[in-house]
Design a protein around this motif. Structure first.
Motif, PDB file in Angstrom:
ATOM      1  N   ILE A  66     -19.714   5.273 -16.314  1.00  0.00           N
ATOM      2  CA  ILE A  66     -19.296   4.185 -15.412  1.00  0.00           C
ATOM      3  C   ILE A  66     -18.428   4.740 -14.290  1.00  0.00           C
ATOM      4  O   ILE A  66     -18.575   4.363 -13.122  1.00  0.00           O
ATOM      5  CB  ILE A  66     -18.544   3.092 -16.198  1.00  0.00           C
ATOM      6  CG1 ILE A  66     -19.501   2.370 -17.155  1.00  0.00           C
ATOM      7  CG2 ILE A  66     -17.885   2.090 -15.264  1.00  0.00           C
ATOM      8  CD1 ILE A  66     -18.807   1.467 -18.156  1.00  0.00           C
ATOM      9  N   ASP A  67     -17.530   5.657 -14.650  1.00  0.00           N
ATOM     10  CA  ASP A  67     -16.662   6.257 -13.639  1.00  0.00           C
ATOM     11  C   ASP A  67     -17.471   7.074 -12.645  1.00  0.00           C
ATOM     12  O   ASP A  67     -17.207   7.039 -11.438  1.00  0.00           O
ATOM     13  CB  ASP A  67     -15.611   7.129 -14.324  1.00  0.00           C
ATOM     14  CG  ASP A  67     -14.514   7.578 -13.377  1.00  0.00           C
ATOM     15  OD1 ASP A  67     -13.967   6.725 -12.650  1.00  0.00           O
ATOM     16  OD2 ASP A  67     -14.211   8.791 -13.350  1.00  0.00           O
ATOM     17  N   GLN A  68     -18.466   7.805 -13.132  1.00  0.00           N
ATOM     18  CA  GLN A  68     -19.321   8.582 -12.239  1.00  0.00           C
ATOM     19  C   GLN A  68     -20.134   7.659 -11.335  1.00  0.00           C
ATOM     20  O   GLN A  68     -20.343   7.947 -10.158  1.00  0.00           O
ATOM     21  CB  GLN A  68     -20.270   9.466 -13.066  1.00  0.00           C
ATOM     22  CG  GLN A  68     -19.583  10.626 -13.768  1.00  0.00           C
ATOM     23  CD  GLN A  68     -20.506  11.347 -14.734  1.00  0.00           C
ATOM     24  OE1 GLN A  68     -21.582  10.847 -15.080  1.00  0.00           O
ATOM     25  NE2 GLN A  68     -20.082  12.517 -15.182  1.00  0.00           N
ATOM     26  N   HIS A  69     -20.583   6.540 -11.913  1.00  0.00           N
ATOM     27  CA  HIS A  69     -21.366   5.594 -11.121  1.00  0.00           C
ATOM     28  C   HIS A  69     -20.516   4.962 -10.029  1.00  0.00           C
ATOM     29  O   HIS A  69     -20.988   4.742  -8.913  1.00  0.00           O
ATOM     30  CB  HIS A  69     -21.930   4.503 -12.032  1.00  0.00           C
ATOM     31  CG  HIS A  69     -22.879   3.569 -11.337  1.00  0.00           C
ATOM     32  ND1 HIS A  69     -24.114   3.971 -10.884  1.00  0.00           N
ATOM     33  CD2 HIS A  69     -22.769   2.256 -11.005  1.00  0.00           C
ATOM     34  CE1 HIS A  69     -24.727   2.951 -10.311  1.00  0.00           C
ATOM     35  NE2 HIS A  69     -23.934   1.899 -10.374  1.00  0.00           N
ATOM     36  N   GLY A 184     -28.790   2.831 -12.685  1.00  0.00           N
ATOM     37  CA  GLY A 184     -27.560   2.812 -13.466  1.00  0.00           C
ATOM     38  C   GLY A 184     -27.691   2.017 -14.751  1.00  0.00           C
ATOM     39  O   GLY A 184     -27.726   2.554 -15.851  1.00  0.00           O
ATOM     40  N   LYS A 185     -27.806   0.721 -14.643  1.00  0.00           N
ATOM     41  CA  LYS A 185     -27.949  -0.186 -15.779  1.00  0.00           C
ATOM     42  C   LYS A 185     -26.923   0.111 -16.883  1.00  0.00           C
ATOM     43  O   LYS A 185     -27.260   0.218 -18.054  1.00  0.00           O
ATOM     44  CB  LYS A 185     -29.373  -0.119 -16.341  1.00  0.00           C
ATOM     45  CG  LYS A 185     -30.432  -0.612 -15.350  1.00  0.00           C
ATOM     46  CD  LYS A 185     -31.820  -0.585 -15.945  1.00  0.00           C
ATOM     47  CE  LYS A 185     -32.850  -1.089 -14.944  1.00  0.00           C
ATOM     48  NZ  LYS A 185     -34.229  -1.041 -15.461  1.00  0.00           N
ATOM     49  N   LEU A 186     -25.687   0.282 -16.483  1.00  0.00           N
ATOM     50  CA  LEU A 186     -24.609   0.562 -17.435  1.00  0.00           C
ATOM     51  C   LEU A 186     -23.844  -0.716 -17.738  1.00  0.00           C
ATOM     52  O   LEU A 186     -23.828  -1.647 -16.920  1.00  0.00           O
ATOM     53  CB  LEU A 186     -23.651   1.597 -16.841  1.00  0.00           C
ATOM     54  CG  LEU A 186     -24.205   3.012 -16.639  1.00  0.00           C
ATOM     55  CD1 LEU A 186     -23.231   3.834 -15.818  1.00  0.00           C
ATOM     56  CD2 LEU A 186     -24.462   3.684 -17.980  1.00  0.00           C
ATOM     57  N   PRO A 187     -23.197  -0.781 -18.902  1.00  0.00           N
ATOM     58  CA  PRO A 187     -22.335  -1.942 -19.164  1.00  0.00           C
ATOM     59  C   PRO A 187     -21.152  -1.932 -18.217  1.00  0.00           C
ATOM     60  O   PRO A 187     -20.780  -0.883 -17.671  1.00  0.00           O
ATOM     61  CB  PRO A 187     -21.888  -1.718 -20.613  1.00  0.00           C
ATOM     62  CG  PRO A 187     -22.010  -0.246 -20.833  1.00  0.00           C
ATOM     63  CD  PRO A 187     -23.176   0.197 -20.012  1.00  0.00           C
TER      64      PRO A 187
END
Length: 335
Positions: A66-69, A184-187
């Motif tokens: 998430i931080d990288q995104h 991405g599709k991250l929480p």
């Protein structure tokens, strides 16, 4: 008096780092540092369940992504900067054309007029949304292919080439940001952060229990050292967060020299204006240098005489016949 001493087993406590106040980058870094400290100790000494460190690490891994995104979304700032560059280049081109329309050289003036007529539909495209502006710029590239002579006459060949280069770079950034969002599709961080914190809290409770049930003083000393290091890490991150907060507050403070905004009058209040000094009634002129006329004292000159009743229109009346003989000359303030 007899002294009573109750031997209570020594316990350990953990320093909290105010995890909810840490930004995403500090939050994941904090957990990574704590995870490394715990994993450096024999898990059998800490009596951790086999799957608990794995669950904790899962939360850390997601937070790292998430931080990288979010770092990838820094392309947004680059995108805005690149869009400002192509806007400036467009404005430069059209200002040059407009200026050359008044050139003393006839061939330059004619070239400017022809180019202005062709490019007129594109003059304000920098106000359009990103996609539309990019499309119009590609269309403009096609239109100017037949106007090489005019562009050369105005010295704009390099400017148009640079505009094409900027637009290509802008589109590359735009595509990268769009595909990054799709892949991405991250929480969300707000969803995963509490779970990472919960796993860390569970680890701390197992460490406390391991300390109380330690088989030897050496095991107890080992856990003591671990907790000291973990607590120091928490203090360090608390300090970092306080520094960031103080920096933000300092940036948001009102700059010195800024004037306070004037307070507005209540809408239902009367608009009262005090007269300025220049509009004050003038003082009486003549004898006494502006002194007020004295009031005759009883028994003074003229006492006992019956005052004459002035006739209308005569001197001494307050009518239109003129000023009073002995009264002060009063000037009403002008509007």
């Amino acid at each position: 008096m007899e002294k009573i001493q109750i031997n209570v087993p020594r316990t350990i406590t953990f320093v909290k780092a105010n995890n909810t106040k840490l930004n995403n980058s500090l939050h994941v870094q904090y957990h990574r540092k704590q995870y490394d400290l715990v994993m450096a100790v024999d898990k059998t000494k800490l009596k951790l369940p086999a799957d608990l460190p794995e669950k904790w690490n899962t939360g850390i891994t997601y937070e790292t992504k998430i931080d990288q995104h979010s770092a990838l979304s820094a392309d947004t700032a680059k995108l805005k900067k690149k869009d400002a560059e192509r806007k400036d280049q467009l404005i430069h081109i059209f200002l040059t054309i407009r200026a050359q329309e008044r050139s003393h050289k006839e061939d330059v003036r004619d070239a400017a007029l022809r180019l202005a007529a062709t490019l007129h539909p594109y003059e304000k495209i920098y106000k359009l949304p990103y996609e539309m502006e990019s499309g119009r710029l590609l269309s403009m590239e096609d239109d100017i292919k037949t106007m090489t002579a005019e562009i050369t006459a105005l010295g704009l060949a390099d400017a148009f080439e640079n505009l094409k280069k900027i637009n290509t770079e802008f589109e590359a950034l735009h595509v990268r940001r769009r595909t990054g969002d799709a892949d991405g599709k991250l929480p969300q961080a707000v969803e995963i952060r509490p779970q990472t914190d919960a796993a860390f809290d569970a680890v701390c409770q197992y460490i406390q229990a391991a300390y109380l049930s330690a088989a030897s003083d050496d095991d107890r000393a080992l856990i003591d050292q671990l907790v000291d290091r973990m607590n120091q890490t928490s203090r360090d991150f608390k300090t970092m967060q306080r520094s960031l907060t103080a920096s933000h507050r300092k940036d948001n403070k009102k700059k010195p020299g800024e004037k306070k905004k004037p307070r507005k009058k209540p809408d239902d209040g009367p608009d009262i204006r005090l007269p300025e000094d220049g509009n004050q009634p003038k003082k009486p002129e003549g004898g006494g240098g502006g002194k007020q006329p004295e009031t005759p004292k009883p028994g003074g000159a003229g006492e006992g005489k019956k005052p004459e009743t002035p006739q209308p229109g005569s001197a001494g009346t307050g009518g239109t016949g003129g000023t009073g003989g002995g009264g002060p000359e009063i000037h009403l303030p002008e509007e």
